[in-house]
Scaffold this motif. Structure first.
Motif, PDB file in Angstrom:
ATOM      1  N   UNK A  69       0.805  -1.154  -0.114  1.00 28.86           N
ATOM      2  CA  UNK A  69      -0.209   0.060   0.047  1.00 28.86           C
ATOM      3  C   UNK A  69       0.757   1.240  -0.035  1.00 28.86           C
ATOM      4  N   UNK A  70       0.543   2.027  -0.874  1.00 20.69           N
ATOM      5  CA  UNK A  70       1.129   3.405  -1.057  1.00 20.69           C
ATOM      6  C   UNK A  70       0.147   4.645  -0.779  1.00 20.69           C
ATOM      7  N   UNK A  71      -0.915   4.413  -0.574  1.00 20.74           N
ATOM      8  CA  UNK A  71      -1.812   5.438  -0.236  1.00 20.74           C
ATOM      9  C   UNK A  71      -2.981   4.818   0.486  1.00 20.74           C
ATOM     10  N   UNK A  72      -4.068   5.582   1.195  1.00 16.21           N
ATOM     11  CA  UNK A  72      -5.170   5.154   1.997  1.00 16.21           C
ATOM     12  C   UNK A  72      -5.015   4.524   2.969  1.00 16.21           C
ATOM     13  N   UNK A  73      -6.043   4.081   3.716  1.00 17.21           N
ATOM     14  CA  UNK A  73      -6.154   3.173   4.835  1.00 17.21           C
ATOM     15  C   UNK A  73      -5.415   1.851   4.777  1.00 17.21           C
ATOM     16  N   UNK A  74      -5.344   1.356   3.909  1.00 21.76           N
ATOM     17  CA  UNK A  74      -4.707  -0.252   3.947  1.00 21.76           C
ATOM     18  C   UNK A  74      -3.390  -0.017   4.459  1.00 21.76           C
ATOM     19  N   UNK A  75      -2.959  -1.233   5.290  1.00 20.91           N
ATOM     20  CA  UNK A  75      -1.560  -1.251   6.004  1.00 20.91           C
ATOM     21  C   UNK A  75      -1.072  -2.441   5.328  1.00 20.91           C
ATOM     22  N   UNK A  76      -1.752  -3.421   4.834  1.00 18.28           N
ATOM     23  CA  UNK A  76      -1.094  -4.759   4.327  1.00 18.28           C
ATOM     24  C   UNK A  76      -0.896  -4.904   2.892  1.00 18.28           C
ATOM     25  N   UNK A  77       0.142  -5.477   2.385  1.00 18.01           N
ATOM     26  CA  UNK A  77       0.113  -5.500   0.847  1.00 18.01           C
ATOM     27  C   UNK A  77      -1.036  -6.682   0.377  1.00 18.01           C
ATOM     28  N   UNK A  78      -1.200  -6.614  -0.814  1.00 16.27           N
ATOM     29  CA  UNK A  78      -2.289  -7.756  -1.324  1.00 16.27           C
ATOM     30  C   UNK A  78      -1.424  -8.925  -1.445  1.00 16.27           C
ATOM     31  N   UNK A  79      -2.109 -10.132  -1.140  1.00 11.12           N
ATOM     32  CA  UNK A  79      -1.406 -11.410  -0.988  1.00 11.12           C
ATOM     33  C   UNK A  79      -1.014 -11.786  -2.645  1.00 11.12           C
ATOM     34  N   UNK A  80       0.131 -12.149  -2.728  1.00 13.32           N
ATOM     35  CA  UNK A  80       0.606 -12.458  -4.388  1.00 13.32           C
ATOM     36  C   UNK A  80       0.127 -14.133  -4.325  1.00 13.32           C
ATOM     37  N   UNK A  81      -0.113 -14.531  -5.650  1.00 19.54           N
ATOM     38  CA  UNK A  81      -0.534 -16.009  -5.793  1.00 19.54           C
ATOM     39  C   UNK A  81       0.813 -16.335  -6.789  1.00 19.54           C
ATOM     40  N   UNK A  82       1.388 -17.378  -6.292  1.00 18.45           N
ATOM     41  CA  UNK A  82       2.563 -17.992  -7.161  1.00 18.45           C
ATOM     42  C   UNK A  82       1.799 -18.677  -8.311  1.00 18.45           C
ATOM     43  N   UNK A  83       2.488 -18.583  -9.321  1.00 14.58           N
ATOM     44  CA  UNK A  83       2.051 -18.896 -10.571  1.00 14.58           C
ATOM     45  C   UNK A  83       3.045 -19.369 -11.530  1.00 14.58           C
ATOM     46  N   UNK A  84       2.580 -20.522 -12.616  1.00 14.49           N
ATOM     47  CA  UNK A  84       3.544 -20.978 -13.469  1.00 14.49           C
ATOM     48  C   UNK A  84       2.528 -21.671 -14.538  1.00 14.49           C
ATOM     49  N   UNK A  85       3.137 -22.270 -15.257  1.00 15.21           N
ATOM     50  CA  UNK A  85       2.156 -22.665 -16.535  1.00 15.21           C
ATOM     51  C   UNK A  85       2.325 -24.540 -16.525  1.00 15.21           C
ATOM     52  N   UNK A  86       1.324 -24.955 -16.912  1.00 16.95           N
ATOM     53  CA  UNK A  86       1.344 -26.434 -16.929  1.00 16.95           C
ATOM     54  C   UNK A  86       1.866 -26.958 -18.334  1.00 16.95           C
ATOM     55  N   UNK A  87       1.554 -28.345 -18.410  1.00 16.04           N
ATOM     56  CA  UNK A  87       2.192 -29.034 -19.789  1.00 16.04           C
ATOM     57  C   UNK A  87       1.516 -28.512 -20.867  1.00 16.04           C
ATOM     58  N   UNK A  88       0.295 -28.177 -20.931  1.00 16.98           N
ATOM     59  CA  UNK A  88      -0.555 -27.488 -22.116  1.00 16.98           C
ATOM     60  C   UNK A  88      -0.313 -25.955 -22.258  1.00 16.98           C
ATOM     61  N   UNK A  89       0.684 -25.428 -21.341  1.00 17.06           N
ATOM     62  CA  UNK A  89       0.810 -24.067 -21.358  1.00 17.06           C
ATOM     63  C   UNK A  89      -0.008 -23.170 -20.770  1.00 17.06           C
ATOM     64  N   UNK A  90      -0.930 -23.404 -20.095  1.00 18.37           N
ATOM     65  CA  UNK A  90      -2.064 -22.745 -19.376  1.00 18.37           C
ATOM     66  C   UNK A  90      -1.506 -22.463 -17.865  1.00 18.37           C
ATOM     67  N   UNK A  91      -1.826 -21.092 -17.805  1.00 14.11           N
ATOM     68  CA  UNK A  91      -1.501 -20.682 -16.373  1.00 14.11           C
ATOM     69  C   UNK A  91      -1.924 -21.743 -15.449  1.00 14.11           C
ATOM     70  N   UNK A  92      -1.412 -21.836 -14.168  1.00 11.48           N
ATOM     71  CA  UNK A  92      -1.821 -22.744 -12.847  1.00 11.48           C
ATOM     72  C   UNK A  92      -1.203 -22.154 -11.836  1.00 11.48           C
TER      73      UNK A  92
END
Length: 369
Positions: A327-350
């Protein structure tokens, strides 16, 4: 009424007894114990200054009138028990041996009728119990009209009052009406369970299974658009945002699973500074962050690609995408959680795993999850 009338058992004296009614000096505990229940009932009534104005006896035991009334009362109590059990079946069976209940617009038939069924079965149960009680009092109990002076109690009063209560039980006919007594007990048990069953929702631990700290994201779960189509790298333009959901049943309706898949612009990728320990959470120039604001849970659905800021429209919190969505502005004090991602054998995001921290607003025991 006067409280100075002559009382029976006072050796013919015209002197009034104590203010509390029957004096213990007139009858010893041994004398009282030697009397039967009827004698104690009548004696207590006389000492209590009770005047019976009218007595209408109940039906003759064993008569056709009594049997008919007993059947009617038993039927109403049995129906009360049946509807109470039906309430418990609907309430406890949903999600067990009956379909799961979910509130949503355009819900299936079971979800649409779940709450009305609870109200209908409970209402019918209480109605049948009420009718049964009224029928029992009107048709099976003797009717007596009496008046009584009020006074303080004593041992004498306690003994005679107990006899009066037991005499009333005898007059009710319950001890000899076994079927009615059994039905009354079953109805009481079923109705009691029906009344206290909803309290289970108040004592159940809402954090069983850690629902506040986990989502449906897991290793290998694909990222899907709202229309259910998967996403490959290259499907988005640099600087664009796509809202994605987990490829699980009902994933696009899970509020805590909504995720923003953002493709960074080249200059943003060069200046990207992920949070400590999360450098490998991105895939190429793609990053994925929770769409739930860490301030009050609103959807952070606005994205300024020129500044790299994610904006929450509710209270104007802003998160910088090139700084781990801190957060860089406003009342929020905690960062947005990040989802770890990669791609599967067919090339789609998982997803590579679930979020490593709780999504949504910061609450008092978040650090315990």
């Amino acid at each position: 009424m006067s409280t100075t009338d002559k009382h029976p058992g006072s050796a013919g004296s015209d002197t009034a007894g104590p203010a509390h009614g029957g004096p213990d000096d007139d009858y010893s505990p041994a004398q009282l114990a030697a009397m039967d229940r009827t004698e104690l009932d009548r004696l207590g009534a006389r000492y209590d200054g009770v005047e019976v104005l009218h007595v209408e006896p109940g039906p003759v035991p064993g008569s056709a009138v009594e049997k008919q009334a007993t059947r009617q009362v038993t039927m109403w109590f049995a129906l009360g028990a049946i509807f109470a059990v039906a309430f418990l079946v609907v309430y406890a069976g949903s999600g067990w041996f009956l379909p799961s209940w979910e509130w949503e617009v355009g819900a299936d038939a079971w979800s649409a009728f779940f709450t009305p069924l609870l109200g209908l079965t409970m209402g019918l149960s209480l109605l049948c119990i009420g009718i049964g009680l009224v029928q029992y009092v009107k048709k099976l109990l003797p009717h007596e009209t009496a008046v009584q002076d009020k006074h303080d109690g004593s041992h004498f009063d306690r003994v005679t009052t107990g006899a009066t209560l037991m005499s009333g039980l005898d007059k009710s006919g319950l001890p000899r009406r076994k079927l009615l007594l059994g039905t009354l007990g079953a109805m009481g048990a079923a109705a009691g369970a029906m009344i206290i069953a909803p309290l289970g929702g108040l004592i159940k631990n809402p954090n069983t299974g850690n629902p506040l700290g986990t989502t449906s994201w897991a290793e290998g779960v694909r990222l899907l658009r709202d229309d259910g189509t998967p996403i490959r790298p290259g499907d988005q333009q640099p600087g664009s945002l796509e809202t994605v959901f987990p490829a699980v049943e009902g994933g696009n309706r899970q509020a805590d699973a909504a995720t923003m898949l953002i493709r960074l612009r080249p200059e943003q990728q060069l200046s990207d500074e992920p949070r400590e320990g999360q450098a490998d959470f991105s895939y190429g120039d793609y990053v994925a962050y929770s769409k739930i604001c860490t301030h009050a849970g609103c959807p952070v659905s606005l994205y300024e690609q020129e500044t790299g800021r994610i904006l929450c429209p509710c209270h104007q919190s802003q998160f910088l995408v090139t700084a781990g969505a801190k957060p860089v502005f406003g009342p929020a004090t905690r960062a947005l959680p990040q989802l770890p991602i990669t791609v599967d054998d067919e090339g789609y995001f998982v997803a590579r795993s679930d979020y490593i921290e709780a999504v949504g607003p910061t609450y008092w025991n978040r650090e315990r999850i």
